[in-house]
Design a protein around this motif. Sequence first.
Motif, mmCIF file in Angstrom:
data_model
loop_
_atom_site.group_PDB
_atom_site.id
_atom_site.type_symbol
_atom_site.label_atom_id
_atom_site.label_comp_id
_atom_site.label_asym_id
_atom_site.label_seq_id
_atom_site.Cartn_x
_atom_site.Cartn_y
_atom_site.Cartn_z
ATOM 1 N N ILE A 143 49.521 8.629 27.376
ATOM 2 C CA ILE A 143 49.650 7.169 27.428
ATOM 3 C C ILE A 143 50.968 6.728 26.793
ATOM 4 C CG2 ILE A 143 48.662 4.976 26.659
ATOM 5 C CD1 ILE A 143 47.026 6.343 28.817
ATOM 6 N N THR A 144 51.340 7.364 25.690
ATOM 7 C CA THR A 144 52.609 7.043 25.021
ATOM 8 C C THR A 144 53.791 7.365 25.928
ATOM 9 O OG1 THR A 144 51.621 7.529 22.863
ATOM 10 C CG2 THR A 144 54.021 7.472 22.968
ATOM 11 N N GLN A 145 53.709 8.501 26.611
ATOM 12 C CA GLN A 145 54.784 8.898 27.519
ATOM 13 C C GLN A 145 54.922 7.905 28.673
ATOM 14 O OE1 GLN A 145 54.753 12.730 29.910
ATOM 15 N NE2 GLN A 145 56.029 13.387 28.193
ATOM 16 N N ILE A 146 53.806 7.479 29.223
ATOM 17 C CA ILE A 146 53.832 6.479 30.299
ATOM 18 C C ILE A 146 54.476 5.184 29.812
ATOM 19 C CG2 ILE A 146 52.359 4.933 31.663
ATOM 20 C CD1 ILE A 146 50.460 7.300 32.059
ATOM 21 N N TYR A 147 54.106 4.757 28.601
ATOM 22 C CA TYR A 147 54.642 3.508 28.040
ATOM 23 C C TYR A 147 56.169 3.565 27.960
ATOM 24 C CZ TYR A 147 55.769 -0.136 24.679
ATOM 25 O OH TYR A 147 56.349 -1.231 24.053
ATOM 26 N N PHE A 148 56.708 4.630 27.359
ATOM 27 C CA PHE A 148 58.158 4.699 27.148
ATOM 28 C C PHE A 148 58.907 5.013 28.440
ATOM 29 C CE2 PHE A 148 56.813 5.278 22.684
ATOM 30 C CZ PHE A 148 57.597 4.278 22.114
ATOM 31 N N LEU A 149 58.295 5.766 29.352
ATOM 32 C CA LEU A 149 58.923 6.023 30.642
ATOM 33 C C LEU A 149 59.154 4.724 31.407
ATOM 34 C CD1 LEU A 149 57.245 9.239 32.100
ATOM 35 C CD2 LEU A 149 59.691 8.796 31.950
ATOM 36 N N ILE A 150 58.104 3.914 31.492
ATOM 37 C CA ILE A 150 58.217 2.639 32.202
ATOM 38 C C ILE A 150 59.180 1.710 31.477
ATOM 39 C CG2 ILE A 150 56.944 0.587 32.954
ATOM 40 C CD1 ILE A 150 54.478 2.398 33.250
#
Length: 312
Positions: free
Chosen positions: A98-105
């Motif tokens: 979830i953290t990776q998705i947040y920062f990727l977007i």
Amino acid sequence: METDNATRISEFLLLGFSEEPALQPLILGLFLSMYLITVFGNLLIILAITSNFHLHTPMYFFLSNLSFIDICFTSTTIPKMLWNIQTQSKVITYEGCITQIYFLILFAVLDIFLLTVMAYDRFVAICHPLHYMVIMNPWFYRLLVLMSWILSVLNSSLHSLMMLRLSFCTNLEIPHFFCELNQMIQLACSDTFLNNMVMYFAAVLLAGGPFAGIMYSYSKIVSCIRRISSAQGKYKAFYTCASHLSIVSLFYCTMLGVYLSSAATHSAHSSATASVMYSLVTPMLNPFIYSLRNKDMKRALKALMTSLATFI
């Protein structure tokens, strides 16, 4: 992998590019080299701009922000992938995903906004040169960057919060080297209609809208360049846009290629391979494009290298 009523899971598996053991050292060496080039290249751009008073202009302020975001963008995914290859583990925790998705977007949308703001900056510089410093004053161009951050944070927060409502069952394998939003939604076993609607709406609004803005800015720039009488004046005006236009073309073409290849082949492996272009190759090439095609940047980098050599 633990489950709680088949809805809450503790970890996912990132399948990456290849499961062939013989290829892992090659992939590790290749991506580590590309990552280090990306970080150091963009870091040099930032240091060169901040250390040179002549580059304290709106265009280079946007460029230093773009370089910082590119470092963050690649650092969201590549270190985790390198760690997984080195430790021969494919695991990423639910929270980590979830953290990776947040920062990727967050950083992907920031990239898009900054490229749009830079196009507007070139439009003002070429079409309204006498009013450039009045329009692009320090207060205004800092506000543009601040608004880009705020909109990007709100967008990534929305997607991340909506991911929390999804339930996952038995298939927890992600056919990618990072937690990509679309892949995660496809893995969910609960209703994903709302997530898909928000994802596509945001893609049209936050990628298509800025792209239309960039195209409009360049249509005006071309119109202004055509009105310049001298060939040297036309060349100089176009030359100031060449680096930015190259990066815009590279960024949007690679992103478009990812989704076209995914839609045409329905292959997650080809989508993951294509994702390397916009997630690593484009940020890696940005410093070279701006330094090789820009005399001011060449001089600033040379002065920085001289200062560093003297210091050492």
